[in-house]
Design a protein around this motif. Structure first.
Motif, mmCIF file in Angstrom:
data_model
loop_
_atom_site.group_PDB
_atom_site.id
_atom_site.type_symbol
_atom_site.label_atom_id
_atom_site.label_comp_id
_atom_site.label_asym_id
_atom_site.label_seq_id
_atom_site.Cartn_x
_atom_site.Cartn_y
_atom_site.Cartn_z
ATOM 1 N N ALA A 1 0.694 -1.053 0.079
ATOM 2 C CA ALA A 1 -0.069 0.008 -0.066
ATOM 3 C C ALA A 1 0.964 1.273 0.010
ATOM 4 C CB ALA A 1 -0.754 0.051 1.216
ATOM 5 N N GLU A 2 1.843 1.111 0.528
ATOM 6 C CA GLU A 2 2.903 2.537 0.695
ATOM 7 C C GLU A 2 3.328 2.979 -0.750
ATOM 8 O OE1 GLU A 2 7.117 3.336 2.594
ATOM 9 O OE2 GLU A 2 5.885 2.135 3.657
ATOM 10 N N ASP A 3 3.524 1.870 -1.675
ATOM 11 C CA ASP A 3 4.046 2.210 -2.955
ATOM 12 C C ASP A 3 3.142 3.061 -3.757
ATOM 13 O OD1 ASP A 3 6.091 0.539 -2.527
ATOM 14 O OD2 ASP A 3 5.315 -1.380 -3.379
ATOM 15 N N TYR A 4 1.683 2.817 -3.351
ATOM 16 C CA TYR A 4 0.879 3.813 -4.027
ATOM 17 C C TYR A 4 0.969 5.338 -3.713
ATOM 18 C CZ TYR A 4 -3.725 6.430 -4.940
ATOM 19 O OH TYR A 4 -4.529 7.184 -5.351
ATOM 20 N N TYR A 5 1.172 5.496 -2.577
ATOM 21 C CA TYR A 5 1.344 6.857 -1.775
ATOM 22 C C TYR A 5 2.704 7.535 -2.329
ATOM 23 C CZ TYR A 5 -2.827 6.375 0.646
ATOM 24 O OH TYR A 5 -4.294 6.315 0.993
ATOM 25 N N ARG A 6 3.526 6.512 -2.903
ATOM 26 C CA ARG A 6 4.833 7.061 -3.265
ATOM 27 C C ARG A 6 4.781 7.961 -4.470
ATOM 28 N NH1 ARG A 6 7.335 2.480 -2.655
ATOM 29 N NH2 ARG A 6 8.311 3.002 -0.413
ATOM 30 N N SER B 1 -5.111 -0.930 9.800
ATOM 31 C CA SER B 1 -3.518 -0.598 10.003
ATOM 32 C C SER B 1 -3.353 0.455 9.313
ATOM 33 C CB SER B 1 -2.642 -1.891 9.382
ATOM 34 O OG SER B 1 -1.158 -1.559 9.559
ATOM 35 N N PRO B 2 -2.725 1.647 9.931
ATOM 36 C CA PRO B 2 -2.369 2.804 9.032
ATOM 37 C C PRO B 2 -1.213 2.576 8.017
ATOM 38 C CG PRO B 2 -1.418 2.741 11.117
ATOM 39 C CD PRO B 2 -2.083 1.615 11.394
ATOM 40 N N ILE B 3 -1.246 3.443 6.956
ATOM 41 C CA ILE B 3 -0.406 3.421 5.955
ATOM 42 C C ILE B 3 0.472 4.507 5.876
ATOM 43 C CG2 ILE B 3 0.059 3.303 3.435
ATOM 44 C CD1 ILE B 3 -2.831 2.254 3.239
ATOM 45 N N ASN B 4 1.858 4.115 6.443
ATOM 46 C CA ASN B 4 2.640 5.349 6.690
ATOM 47 C C ASN B 4 3.525 5.648 5.476
ATOM 48 O OD1 ASN B 4 2.018 6.015 9.472
ATOM 49 N ND2 ASN B 4 2.858 3.945 9.671
ATOM 50 N N TYR B 5 3.830 7.124 5.177
ATOM 51 C CA TYR B 5 4.790 7.380 4.002
ATOM 52 C C TYR B 5 5.650 8.830 4.361
ATOM 53 C CZ TYR B 5 7.130 8.917 -0.586
ATOM 54 O OH TYR B 5 8.096 9.338 -1.387
ATOM 55 N N ASN B 6 6.884 8.768 4.555
ATOM 56 C CA ASN B 6 7.587 9.842 4.873
ATOM 57 C C ASN B 6 7.187 10.211 6.269
ATOM 58 O OD1 ASN B 6 9.069 10.024 2.872
ATOM 59 N ND2 ASN B 6 7.918 11.489 1.701
ATOM 60 N N TYR B 7 7.029 9.225 7.186
ATOM 61 C CA TYR B 7 6.782 9.615 8.651
ATOM 62 C C TYR B 7 5.120 10.179 8.997
ATOM 63 C CZ TYR B 7 11.705 8.686 8.804
ATOM 64 O OH TYR B 7 12.760 8.076 8.546
ATOM 65 N N ARG B 8 4.509 10.397 7.819
ATOM 66 C CA ARG B 8 3.049 10.626 8.054
ATOM 67 C C ARG B 8 1.968 9.688 7.687
ATOM 68 N NH1 ARG B 8 2.351 15.999 4.848
ATOM 69 N NH2 ARG B 8 0.283 15.491 5.786
ATOM 70 N N VAL B 9 0.829 9.711 8.333
ATOM 71 C CA VAL B 9 -0.087 8.545 8.123
ATOM 72 C C VAL B 9 -0.580 9.061 6.516
ATOM 73 C CG1 VAL B 9 -2.267 7.662 8.776
ATOM 74 C CG2 VAL B 9 -0.469 7.879 10.414
#
Length: 472
Positions: A56-61, A144-152
């Motif tokens: 899931a983190e890949d999408y927000y990247r 479960s939260p999705i975190n990217y760059n230390y932010r939800v």
């Protein structure tokens, strides 16, 4: 309606069985469901954390359609494996991805959760319900939260239908129901067998107690076992026999008392009436007054001996224990028979192992024992014969024996001589003064001291009574 113990056991067992099933059906089923739910939630949460980190983190990247499609393909496979639904939700509650539905571009997706608030999960990481009215059936939802760059950036939610989980729980419960049913059936069989083993002898003993209470002391408990019930049955049979013998003895006792009182009273009444109406002339009245006086003395002696026996029955332990010389007591007692011995030319020989022999007992009671034994020996001794009184010492005991050379006692009568009012037939015609209580009193006194008295007798040879006393 009277209930037996056996019926009560069965009733208690049925109640216990019903309560056991209710506990399993309600309490245990709830505990199993809670356990399985928690375990399932833990498993899904671990999956949700891995998915939010790895995919899931890949999408927000990059936030591109290709990246979303890649995430969707992975989540769809994993959702099929977990038999669950996986959603990706934005911070504003917009559902970006649903594994069970066709992928839609985010800008075209209108699926928004109203009042979505991740804090509603509280300290937990899962909830049970319809997840903001999104499901018609009760559902387990793990977030479960999705975190990217230390932010939800969003949330990954896995939904699992609790119907499936309940079906699994029901399978476990069915196994438990079957196991419990088998155990209860085995317990019932054991209860029935043990109940018969316990209740059958108990019923016999209860029946015997009822018979004894009704006065049927001849009833016998037919119970041949070596356990507590068998010992109890034997004790009750013995008790009934003793009570029956005692009842017969009491009847005989009362009959003997009546006879021994009626005979002298009849004589006294007859002679007094004869003197009052002149049947007996005045010049012969002195002779019959002596007879009346003799019968009166006989009644007095009988009454005193009955009181003595009664006192031993109720106050056996009330003895005046002192230390005294038994040889001196024997001498003094023998002197009181000097007149009778001189008249019948009977000698009393005293054989002492030592000049003085101290014993510990009630001196007056032991003197009464010696008097009764010597009186009994004189009664059965022939004229021109002898009586031996001997003391010997054995094993810290002093044994006193009184031996005569009379007709002896038949073997079948030797146990009966200790009974109250028992008289050997030969003595009735020879000596009318006997009450049949002398030897009974002797035995009571010796037993009150915790000692023993025995008799050895041979017909045509004589009789020897021997009793023991503690040596000082």
């Amino acid at each position: 309606m009277k209930r037996s113990i056996y019926t009560k056991f069965i009733f208690i067992y049925i109640v216990a069985a019903i309560l056991s099933f209710l506990f399993v059906a309600v309490g245990t089923s709830r505990m199993i469901m809670n356990h399985m739910t928690t375990k399932k939630a833990d498993t899904l949460y671990k999956e949700a954390v891995l998915l939010s980190t790895d995919y899931a983190e890949d999408y927000y990247r990059s936030r591109t359609a290709s990246s979303l499609e890649t995430v969707y393909s992975h989540l769809d496979v994993i959702a099929t494996y977990l038999n669950a639904e996986i959603w990706m939700i934005d911070l504003d509650g917009k559902v970006i991805l649903e594994s069970d539905k066709k992928l839609i571009a985010p800008e075209k997706n209108t699926h928004i959760l109203q009042d979505f608030d991740p804090t509603s999960f509280g300290a937990s990481y899962y909830m049970i319900g319809n997840f903001y009215d999104q499901f018609s059936e009760e559902t387990l939802s793990v977030i479960s939260p999705i975190n990217y760059n230390y932010r939800v950036r969003g949330y990954l939610v896995i939904h699992s239908d609790l119907t499936i989980l309940r079906a699994e729980a029901e399978e476990y419960l069915n196994i438990m129901y079957l196991t419990l049913a088998v155990l209860l059936l085995l317990a019932l069989v054991v209860l029935l067998v043990v109940g018969q083993i316990i209740y059958s002898p108990l019923r016999k003993i209860t029946r015997a107690a009822t018979e004894y209470a009704a006065g049927n002391l001849n009833y016998h408990i037919d119970l041949d076992t070596e356990d507590e019930f068998g010992r109890l049955a034997n004790s009750m049979n013995y008790m009934a026999k003793e009570l029956n013998d005692m009842e017969q003895y009491e009847q005989k006792f009362v009959a003997n008392i009546s006879h021994d009182f009626r005979s002298p009273l009849t004589s006294i009444k007859g002679y007094v009436e004869a003197m009052m109406d002149g049947t007996i002339p005045v010049e012969f009245q002195e002779k019959y007054f002596n007879i009346v006086l003799f019968e009166t003395d006989r009644l007095k002696k009988l009454t005193e001996e009955l009181l003595t026996l009664s006192s031993f029955g109720s106050k056996r332990g009330m003895l005046d224990i002192t230390t005294f010389d038994i040889n001196a007591v024997i001498k003094n007692t023998a002197v009181s028979f000097e007149g009778q011995c001189r008249k019948r030319k009977i000698s009393i020989e005293l054989l002492f192992e030592s000049k003085q022999q101290m014993v510990k007992a009630d001196m007056s009671k032991i003197q009464q024992v010696l008097y009764n034994l010597l009186d009994n020996a004189l009664k059965f001794s022939a004229d021109n014969s002898s009586i031996e009184v001997e003391t010997t010492i054995k094993h810290e005991k002093v044994f006193v024996s009184v031996k005569d050379h009379g007709p002896g006692i038949a073997k079948e009568n030797q146990k009966k001589i200790w009974e109250r009012f028992y008289k050997i037939d030969a003595s009735r015609g020879k000596d009318k003064r006997g009450t049949g209580l002398g030897l009974a009193i002797v035995k009571e006194i010796i037993q009150a001291h915790g000692e023993h008295i025995n008799v050895i007798s041979t017909e045509g040879v004589g009789t020897e009574f021997t009793f023991s006393l503690p040596k000082v």
